[in-house]
Design an enzyme around this catalytic site. Structure first.
Site, short mmCIF file in Angstrom:
data_model
loop_
_atom_site.label_atom_id
_atom_site.label_comp_id
_atom_site.label_asym_id
_atom_site.label_seq_id
_atom_site.Cartn_x
_atom_site.Cartn_y
_atom_site.Cartn_z
N CYS A 164 0.80 -1.22 0.00
CA CYS A 164 0.00 0.00 0.00
C CYS A 164 0.84 1.28 0.00
O CYS A 164 0.29 2.38 -0.02
CB CYS A 164 -0.94 -0.01 1.20
SG CYS A 164 -1.94 -1.50 1.30
N HIS A 302 -3.02 7.95 5.91
CA HIS A 302 -3.23 6.61 5.35
C HIS A 302 -4.66 6.16 5.70
O HIS A 302 -5.37 5.66 4.84
CB HIS A 302 -2.19 5.65 5.91
CG HIS A 302 -2.19 4.31 5.26
ND1 HIS A 302 -2.02 4.13 3.90
CD2 HIS A 302 -2.36 3.06 5.78
CE1 HIS A 302 -2.07 2.84 3.61
NE2 HIS A 302 -2.28 2.16 4.73
N LYS A 334 -9.77 8.05 2.10
CA LYS A 334 -10.22 6.66 1.95
C LYS A 334 -11.63 6.47 2.51
O LYS A 334 -12.30 5.49 2.19
CB LYS A 334 -9.26 5.70 2.64
CG LYS A 334 -7.92 5.51 1.94
CD LYS A 334 -7.10 4.42 2.60
CE LYS A 334 -5.74 4.22 1.94
NZ LYS A 334 -4.78 5.29 2.29
N PHE A 398 1.78 -3.48 4.10
CA PHE A 398 2.12 -4.77 4.67
C PHE A 398 3.64 -4.98 4.60
O PHE A 398 4.30 -4.57 3.64
CB PHE A 398 1.43 -5.90 3.91
CG PHE A 398 -0.03 -6.07 4.23
CD1 PHE A 398 -0.65 -5.33 5.23
CD2 PHE A 398 -0.80 -7.00 3.55
CE1 PHE A 398 -1.99 -5.50 5.54
CE2 PHE A 398 -2.15 -7.19 3.84
CZ PHE A 398 -2.74 -6.44 4.84
#
Length: 410
Positions: A164, A302, A334, A398
């Site tokens: 990401c 994020h 997001k 990740f």
């Protein structure tokens, strides 16, 4: 050594809220959600039945029928965003030295839909039915390769893959190539199309996705106490970066300076976050820009809507910014777009620049009550005008990989 300034002169994107930057930005400021029930396949057997899929996308506008058939959607999204970025910049590649222009565009996962299709062809008809375009149609570096071929860019050509953080890392490293003299112009960003059965199924098995299936628009809710996971989304973001004097010489419109780039690794866990990594990435980016934490006005976070991730980022911001929290605005786009994985950092970098240009911060929608008192202004539910001089964009992936970008007025 870093001795050349980098500016952003072109922007392009494909998102669940629009097929270009203009429409996406307008819908974000209105607080609209691009999250809907999945309709590309029957999601009934899946735990999560919602996504931020792209609506109304027509690759035949810029690709012939054969090219459409042999390329995965993530490549098509990247190409669409890059075309917009080039047009927006006013750059005529035919008048530039091709060896001084490069591409850095990646993807978090690559061509899942085409992989799925070719696997079905193999299982049903045997290996002779596997398309000869299978491999070049799905490998991640073909995003950068396709763009270089289209525009004749013969300089650096890379596709960084860092989950990401992909979009952010590609933009940051593209800027450093210009900083250090490897190129004068770079197309940079990320693209993703993962809302396929294997994509939704894989993340659902991890229990990472929201299952608020009865109300898709309210499913992505960063920092809200009732958040239950992120919403998988698709799209692309591509920017055109230039060396400052090069942009000035050709009379380009300069949106912002990419003043700082920071990286770090949690070195902690495959998927769970740790505060130290994000703190280091943010502080490294601010230091690279030659600024202090008190100079940052807005963070495009994020902010994925996962219980551990949002809390970790908030605590990281608290630690990094300390007494400067009072003046800081933080929001997560997001909440409206979902999580676009490898494209997220690039899209959010563009949105950070749009905030700087227009002096307005998109909201964090669906935020009604935080799970704890963070002392951070998350710009809940309504966009807000603000005098912005410095913006920062965060991406965490990740494997504990982190990246932050700092944009300033020119």
């Amino acid at each position: 050594m870093k001795n050349r300034r980098v500016v952003l002169t072109g922007m392009g994107m494909v998102t669940p809220l629009g097929l270009n930057t203009r429409d996406t930005w307008a819908n974000l400021l209105e607080g609209k959600s691009g999250i809907t029930r999945i309709d590309r396949f029957d999601p009934e057997k899946f735990a999560s039945k919602i996504s931020g899929s792209i609506k109304g996308f027509d690759p035949s506008v810029f690709l012939g029928p054969k090219e459409v058939r042999k390329t995965d959607l993530f490549l098509q999204y990247a190409l669409s965003a890059a075309i917009e970025a080039i047009e927006d910049s006013g750059l005529d590649p035919s008048k530039e030295d091709p060896a001084r222009m490069g591409v850095a565009v990646g993807s978090g996962i690559g061509g899942i839909p085409l992989i799925e299709k070719c696997h079905v062809d193999y299982m049903e008809h045997g290996p002779r039915r596997i398309s000869p375009f299978f491999i070049p149609g799905v490998i991640i570096n073909m995003a950068a390769g396709t763009l270089a071929i289209r525009y004749g860019f013969k300089g650096p050509n890379i596709s960084i893959v860092t989950a990401c953080t992909t979009g952010t890392h590609n933009i940051g490293h593209a800027a450093r190539m210009i900083n250090y003299g490897d190129a004068d112009v770079m197309l940079a960003g990320g693209s993703e199309m993962a809302t396929s059965p294997m994509g939704i199924g894989g993340f659902s098995s991890m229990r990472a996705l929201s299952t608020r299936n009865d109300d898709p628009a309210s499913a992505s809710r960063p920092w809200d106490k009732d958040r239950d996971g992120f919403v998988l989304a698709d799209g692309a973001g591509v920017v055109l970066l230039e060396e400052y004097e090069h942009a000035k010489k050709r009379g380009a419109t300069i949106y912002a300076e990419l003043a700082g780039f920071g990286m770090s690794c949690d070195a902690f866990h495959m998927t769970l976050p740790s505060p130290a990594g994000p703190v280091a990435a943010m502080l490294n980016a601010i230091s690279d820009a030659g600024l202090n934490v008190s100079d940052v006005d807005y963070i495009n976070a994020h902010g994925t809507s996962t219980p551990p991730g949002d809390k970790n980022e908030a605590h990281s911001i608290q630690e990094a910014f300390g007494n400067s929290l009072d003046k800081l605005l933080v929001s997560s786009t997001k909440s409206m777009l979902g999580h676009q994985l490898g494209a997220a950092g690039a899209v959010e970098a563009i949105l950070s620049v749009m905030s700087l240009k227009h002096n307005v911060v998109p909201p964090t929608i669906n935020l009604h009550e935080t799970d704890e008192d963070y002392g951070i202004d998350f710009v809940p539910n309504t966009a807000r005008e603000a005098d912005l001089k410095v913006t920062l964009s965060n991406s965490f992936g990740f494997g504990g990989t982190n990246g932050s970008l700092v944009f300033t007025e020119v």
